[in-house]
Design a protein around this motif. Structure first.
Motif, PDB file in Angstrom:
ATOM      1  N   MET A 108      -0.072   9.363  -5.416  1.00  0.00           N
ATOM      2  CA  MET A 108      -1.127   9.837  -6.320  1.00  0.00           C
ATOM      3  C   MET A 108      -0.550  10.493  -7.571  1.00  0.00           C
ATOM      4  SD  MET A 108      -4.283  11.516  -4.241  1.00  0.00           S
ATOM      5  CE  MET A 108      -5.533  10.513  -3.454  1.00  0.00           C
TER       6      MET A 108
ATOM      7  N   GLU B 240       4.244  15.726  -0.750  1.00  0.00           N
ATOM      8  CA  GLU B 240       3.524  15.397  -1.982  1.00  0.00           C
ATOM      9  C   GLU B 240       3.794  16.534  -2.976  1.00  0.00           C
ATOM     10  OE1 GLU B 240      -0.835  14.265  -1.001  1.00  0.00           O
ATOM     11  OE2 GLU B 240       0.025  15.099   0.813  1.00  0.00           O
TER      12      GLU B 240
ATOM     13  N   SER C  31       0.850  -1.191   0.000  1.00  0.00           N
ATOM     14  CA  SER C  31       0.000   0.000   0.000  1.00  0.00           C
ATOM     15  C   SER C  31       0.883   1.237   0.000  1.00  0.00           C
ATOM     16  CB  SER C  31      -0.902   0.025   1.241  1.00  0.00           C
ATOM     17  OG  SER C  31      -0.111   0.266   2.397  1.00  0.00           O
ATOM     18  N   GLY C  32       0.260   2.356  -0.297  1.00  0.00           N
ATOM     19  CA  GLY C  32       0.973   3.616  -0.249  1.00  0.00           C
ATOM     20  C   GLY C  32       1.422   3.946   1.168  1.00  0.00           C
ATOM     21  N   THR C  33       0.581   3.610   2.128  1.00  0.00           N
ATOM     22  CA  THR C  33       0.931   3.857   3.533  1.00  0.00           C
ATOM     23  C   THR C  33       2.219   3.120   3.889  1.00  0.00           C
ATOM     24  OG1 THR C  33      -1.425   3.934   4.037  1.00  0.00           O
ATOM     25  CG2 THR C  33       0.067   3.685   5.905  1.00  0.00           C
TER      26      THR C  33
ATOM     27  N   TYR D  62      -1.045  14.233   3.331  1.00  0.00           N
ATOM     28  CA  TYR D  62      -1.581  12.907   3.647  1.00  0.00           C
ATOM     29  C   TYR D  62      -0.647  11.859   3.050  1.00  0.00           C
ATOM     30  CZ  TYR D  62      -4.707   8.900   3.965  1.00  0.00           C
ATOM     31  OH  TYR D  62      -5.242   7.664   4.262  1.00  0.00           O
TER      32      TYR D  62
ATOM     33  N   LYS E 224      -1.235   3.147  -5.639  1.00  0.00           N
ATOM     34  CA  LYS E 224      -2.464   3.392  -6.408  1.00  0.00           C
ATOM     35  C   LYS E 224      -2.480   2.663  -7.762  1.00  0.00           C
ATOM     36  CE  LYS E 224      -4.131   6.560  -3.420  1.00  0.00           C
ATOM     37  NZ  LYS E 224      -5.275   6.360  -2.582  1.00  0.00           N
TER      38      LYS E 224
ATOM     39  N   ASP F  76       6.391  11.885  -2.060  1.00  0.00           N
ATOM     40  CA  ASP F  76       5.282  10.931  -2.043  1.00  0.00           C
ATOM     41  C   ASP F  76       4.515  11.121  -3.344  1.00  0.00           C
ATOM     42  OD1 ASP F  76       2.886   9.614  -1.793  1.00  0.00           O
ATOM     43  OD2 ASP F  76       2.526  10.213   0.290  1.00  0.00           O
TER      44      ASP F  76
HETATM   45  N1  PLP Z   1       0.202   8.898  -0.021  1.00  0.00           N
HETATM   46  C1  PLP Z   1      -0.699   9.644  -0.671  1.00  0.00           C
HETATM   47  C2  PLP Z   1      -0.250  10.933  -1.291  1.00  0.00           C
HETATM   48  C3  PLP Z   1      -2.022   9.226  -0.773  1.00  0.00           C
HETATM   49  O1  PLP Z   1      -2.918   9.999  -1.398  1.00  0.00           O
HETATM   50  C4  PLP Z   1      -2.390   7.989  -0.195  1.00  0.00           C
HETATM   51  C5  PLP Z   1      -3.776   7.498  -0.279  1.00  0.00           C
HETATM   52  O2  PLP Z   1      -4.694   8.196  -0.627  1.00  0.00           O
HETATM   53  C6  PLP Z   1      -1.425   7.249   0.472  1.00  0.00           C
HETATM   54  C7  PLP Z   1      -0.130   7.727   0.535  1.00  0.00           C
HETATM   55  C8  PLP Z   1      -1.772   5.959   1.126  1.00  0.00           C
HETATM   56  O3  PLP Z   1      -1.937   4.960   0.181  1.00  0.00           O
HETATM   57  P1  PLP Z   1      -2.786   3.656   0.556  1.00  0.00           P
HETATM   58  O4  PLP Z   1      -4.203   4.087   0.693  1.00  0.00           O
HETATM   59  O5  PLP Z   1      -2.543   2.735  -0.604  1.00  0.00           O
HETATM   60  O6  PLP Z   1      -2.211   3.124   1.817  1.00  0.00           O
END
Ligand code: PLP
Length: 420
Positions: A232, A196, A121-123, A149, A256, A229
């Protein structure tokens, strides 16, 4: 209230399913960003750029799974790649035939990414990038920006008791001078700056190139690592926004749509840093994750990046996004209403604002009740978008789909002009 009552009457099955879901999940929900009052529509299916809800209503999908749905629903190439992978077994438990090809395609595409590793995941990608930066520098603190975020445990648009316990330094987005000053003041205590290149969840507010360059220059002086980051924003230009702007961060995080619509995250960057993960090296950093190289994501992601979202396609999609945003702004301007679509390329967000939007504080003005009302109005007209007003493009969208949104937007603004 009247709009909520109409919505409730029109969606009895979604209402029933939500009540049912609330018995097992708090609020009937497992993703806060998909919840809204009186209850979110339950989606039953999707095809191309459309989704159908449990009551049978058809919508044009402008939520686009918060950018991850770039390929639309059931793209034949993605579907073919997943079906082929399915028949070869899906939990192989070893390096597979696809991951190195996908990794190479990503390194070719994103200039700052010399080496890459996958996660889910992005997180997760941001957690790994920040932890790697702290280990690489042997420093503690991390700088992030108000309104940013980076995942459910890295959320800086308000208070979040669940945030990961990194010692944080907060700074203001698009304030180059102050950020540079703070970075210098932190000196050798600061491990990383994460940013971001356009605030996504924070309202599609692009970073000014001079701001990002100031972060690059200031971190280069103190030795803090600069992390972009691009979870997105990598969709906004063939080589991501860092490629487009010609600014090279030390690490980049991805996610994503790059997983082809399946669960995905990745982090990469300078070989010298990433090679610390090489298990052959003494003292190598561990990086595990059962599903990091899961074959379905590898297959879908590789097919999507190499066969569908080619550089030319990326440029064309983002041009269409620019045209749509200009069109929406033209409609609001012609009516003399202080509503603006901010953003860049294929990502945008509706705000109450009349002047230039540079910082999250510039768009804090839309009362929640009005935002909620416009969202319900647009849903009623078959336009499915995020409650916060985010609109994203997907590849299957055709001119009539964009015309439909513009027409619905104009009708809704006209009907509600007195409230705006
Ligand atoms: N980084 C950004 C800029 C995001 O917009 C998001 C999710 O919307 C994330 C990280 C987290 O990604 P994920 O939802 O796949 O964990």
């Amino acid at each position: 209230r009247e709009a909520e009552e109409r919505f409730t009457a029109a969606n009895p099955e979604s209402r029933r399913l939500h009540a049912e879901a609330a018995k097992a999940m708090p609020g009937g929900n497992t993703r806060t960003v998909l919840f809204y009052e009186p209850f979110p529509l339950t989606l039953a299916s999707g095809e191309g750029c459309h989704v159908r809800d449990a009551d049978g209503h058809l919508y044009t999908d402008f939520l686009v799974e918060y950018t991850a749905g770039l390929y639309g629903h059931s793209h034949p190439v993605i579907r073919g790649a997943i079906e082929a992978a399915l028949s070869d077994g899906i939990v192989l438990g070893g390096p597979n035939l696809l991951e190195a090809r996908f990794a190479a395609a990503l390194c070719d595409r994103f200039p700052a990414v010399e080496r890459i590793r996958f996660c889910n995941s992005g997180t997760e990608s941001n957690m790994f990038a920040l932890s790697a930066a702290r280990a690489a520098t042997d420093r503690d603190k991390v700088m992030a920006f108000r309104g940013g975020y980076h995942g459910g445990v890295l959320y800086f648009a308000g208070a979040n008791p669940l945030n990961a316990p990194f010692p944080m330094v907060m700074a203001d987005y698009n304030d180059a001078e102050n950020a540079a000053r703070q970075i210098a003041a932190e000196g050798d205590r600061l491990a990383a700056v994460i940013v971001e290149p356009m605030l996504g969840s924070g309202g599609c507010i692009p970073a000014e190139p001079a701001f990002l360059q100031a972060l690059r220059d200031a971190t280069a002086k103190t030795g803090a690592l600069l992390i972009f980051d691009e979870v997105m924003t990598s969709r906004l230009a063939p080589g991501g926004l860092h490629g487009e702007l010609g600014i090279t961060p030390d690490l980049v995080t991805l996610g994503k749509y790059l997983g082809g619509g399946l669960t995905f995250g990745a982090f990469g960057g300078r070989a010298e840093i990433m090679d610390r993960f090489d298990p052959r090296r003494p003292g190598a950093w561990p990086h595990a994750g059962t599903f990091n190289n899961n074959v379905l994501t590898m297959a879908a992601g590789l097919a999507g990046l190499t066969q569908i979202y080619t550089p030319d396609t990326a440029i064309a999609l983002n041009r269409r996004g620019d045209a749509l945003r200009n069109r929406l702004n033209g409609i609001a301007e012609a009516m003399g209403l202080p509503i603006r679509a901010t953003g860049r390329g294929s990502m945008m967000c509706l705000h109450a604002a009349s002047g230039p939007v540079r910082r999250p504080a510039d768009v804090a003005g839309m009362p929640k009740a009005l935002r909620d009302l416009l969202h319900l109005d647009l849903l009623e007209k078959g336009q499915y978008l995020a409650r916060r007003g985010m609109i994203n493009l997907s590849l299957p969208m055709e001119a009539p789909d964009l015309d439909g949104l513009a027409a619905a937007f104009a009708e809704v603004l006209e009907a509600r002009a007195g409230l705006i």
